[in-house]
Design a protein around this motif. Structure first.
Motif, short mmCIF file in Angstrom:
data_model
loop_
_atom_site.label_atom_id
_atom_site.label_comp_id
_atom_site.label_asym_id
_atom_site.label_seq_id
_atom_site.Cartn_x
_atom_site.Cartn_y
_atom_site.Cartn_z
N PHE A 51 13.52 -33.92 -34.57
CA PHE A 51 13.93 -32.82 -33.70
C PHE A 51 14.07 -33.20 -32.23
O PHE A 51 14.45 -32.37 -31.42
CB PHE A 51 12.95 -31.65 -33.83
N GLY A 52 13.74 -34.40 -31.83
CA GLY A 52 13.89 -34.82 -30.45
C GLY A 52 12.64 -34.54 -29.62
O GLY A 52 11.61 -34.11 -30.12
N VAL A 53 12.76 -34.79 -28.33
CA VAL A 53 11.62 -34.64 -27.43
C VAL A 53 11.34 -33.18 -27.14
O VAL A 53 12.20 -32.32 -27.31
CB VAL A 53 11.84 -35.39 -26.10
N GLY A 54 10.14 -32.92 -26.65
CA GLY A 54 9.75 -31.57 -26.28
C GLY A 54 9.80 -31.37 -24.79
O GLY A 54 10.09 -32.28 -24.01
N VAL A 55 9.49 -30.17 -24.39
CA VAL A 55 9.53 -29.81 -22.98
C VAL A 55 8.45 -30.55 -22.20
O VAL A 55 8.67 -30.92 -21.04
CB VAL A 55 9.37 -28.28 -22.81
N ASP A 56 7.30 -30.79 -22.82
CA ASP A 56 6.22 -31.48 -22.11
C ASP A 56 6.64 -32.89 -21.70
O ASP A 56 6.34 -33.33 -20.59
CB ASP A 56 4.97 -31.54 -22.98
N GLN A 57 7.33 -33.59 -22.60
CA GLN A 57 7.78 -34.94 -22.25
C GLN A 57 8.85 -34.88 -21.16
O GLN A 57 8.88 -35.73 -20.28
CB GLN A 57 8.34 -35.66 -23.49
N LEU A 58 9.75 -33.90 -21.23
CA LEU A 58 10.76 -33.77 -20.18
C LEU A 58 10.12 -33.43 -18.84
O LEU A 58 10.53 -33.95 -17.81
CB LEU A 58 11.77 -32.69 -20.55
N ALA A 59 9.11 -32.56 -18.86
CA ALA A 59 8.44 -32.18 -17.61
C ALA A 59 7.75 -33.37 -16.98
O ALA A 59 7.70 -33.48 -15.75
CB ALA A 59 7.43 -31.06 -17.87
N GLN A 60 7.25 -34.26 -17.80
CA GLN A 60 6.56 -35.44 -17.28
C GLN A 60 7.53 -36.34 -16.51
O GLN A 60 7.16 -36.92 -15.49
CB GLN A 60 5.93 -36.21 -18.44
N TYR A 61 8.77 -36.47 -16.98
CA TYR A 61 9.74 -37.35 -16.33
C TYR A 61 10.82 -36.56 -15.59
O TYR A 61 11.87 -37.10 -15.29
CB TYR A 61 10.40 -38.25 -17.38
N TRP A 62 10.58 -35.31 -15.29
CA TRP A 62 11.57 -34.46 -14.65
C TRP A 62 12.05 -35.00 -13.31
O TRP A 62 13.26 -34.97 -13.03
CB TRP A 62 11.02 -33.05 -14.53
N PRO A 63 11.18 -35.51 -12.43
CA PRO A 63 11.70 -36.05 -11.15
C PRO A 63 12.68 -37.21 -11.35
O PRO A 63 13.63 -37.35 -10.58
CB PRO A 63 10.44 -36.52 -10.42
N GLU A 64 12.49 -38.04 -12.36
CA GLU A 64 13.43 -39.14 -12.61
C GLU A 64 14.74 -38.62 -13.19
O GLU A 64 15.79 -39.23 -13.01
CB GLU A 64 12.83 -40.17 -13.57
N ILE A 65 14.69 -37.52 -13.91
CA ILE A 65 15.89 -36.99 -14.56
C ILE A 65 16.80 -36.29 -13.55
O ILE A 65 17.99 -36.56 -13.49
CB ILE A 65 15.51 -36.04 -15.72
N VAL A 66 16.25 -35.39 -12.76
CA VAL A 66 17.09 -34.60 -11.84
C VAL A 66 17.01 -35.07 -10.39
O VAL A 66 17.80 -34.63 -9.58
CB VAL A 66 16.74 -33.09 -11.89
N GLY A 67 16.08 -35.90 -10.07
CA GLY A 67 15.90 -36.33 -8.69
C GLY A 67 14.70 -35.63 -8.07
O GLY A 67 14.31 -34.54 -8.49
N GLN A 68 14.14 -36.26 -7.08
CA GLN A 68 12.90 -35.77 -6.46
C GLN A 68 13.08 -34.40 -5.82
O GLN A 68 12.24 -33.53 -5.97
CB GLN A 68 12.41 -36.79 -5.44
#
Length: 175
Positions: A48-65
């Motif tokens: 099913f892919g990654v969850g929100v917790d994993q995305l939240a952990q790397y959110w600054p790298e994904i969208v920018g600081q």
């Protein structure tokens, strides 16, 4: 010096009986819950892919600081085989996130692999944003950055809009 009392014949017989008739061996402790959960969740994460917790952990790298200060992934909704990433953003940052949706989805796809969200939904929320001072950026640096770039980059325009929004909220008596 104290002397130990001698054991009576009944105590000796009881001791001998216990030595010869030990009970069952102790029961092994239950397996660790973390290992059991990992055995269940690992195949599900691949499916099913990654969850929100994993995305939240790397959110600054994904969208920018800068955008990470004003937004956070809230949930991933899966309906009819389509996955939608729901992002909560504060104020005008929602418009910028919506404009950057293609880039954000590409970066989320790079991070999460095959079962990544294909749609993006931005919700304007009342989340608390961290101040620029907490991230190591001073207001003097922000001012000099804005005056040097004359709002040519998207980040500078967003920062300018957010500062104006912050001033207007404070002028109305907000926090």
């Amino acid at each position: 010096m104290r002397r130990r009392p001698t054991q009576s014949s009944v105590e000796q017989a009881a001791g001998q009986y216990l030595q010869e008739h030990r009970g069952r061996a102790a029961i092994r402790p239950a397996p660790r819950a973390g290992r059991a959960a990992e055995r269940i969740l690992r195949p599900l994460a691949k499916k099913f892919g990654v969850g929100v917790d994993q995305l939240a952990q790397y959110w600054p790298e994904i969208v920018g600081q800068r955008l990470a200060q004003w937004s956070a992934p809230k949930s991933i909704q899966r309906t009819g085989g389509v996955a939608t990433l729901v992002i909560e953003a504060r104020g005008p940052a929602a418009a910028v996130l919506q404009a950057e949706s293609r880039r954000i989805l590409e970066r989320v796809g790079t991070y999460s692999g095959g079962r990544s969200p294909t749609r993006l939904r931005v919700i304007q929320g009342s989340m608390r944003a961290s101040s620029p001072v907490q991230t190591g950026v001073t207001s003097g640096q922000i001012r000099s950055q804005n005056s040097d770039q004359v709002e040519t980059s998207a980040e500078a325009r967003l920062l300018s809009a957010l500062k104006r929004f912050d001033k207007s909220v404070k002028a109305r008596g907000g926090n």
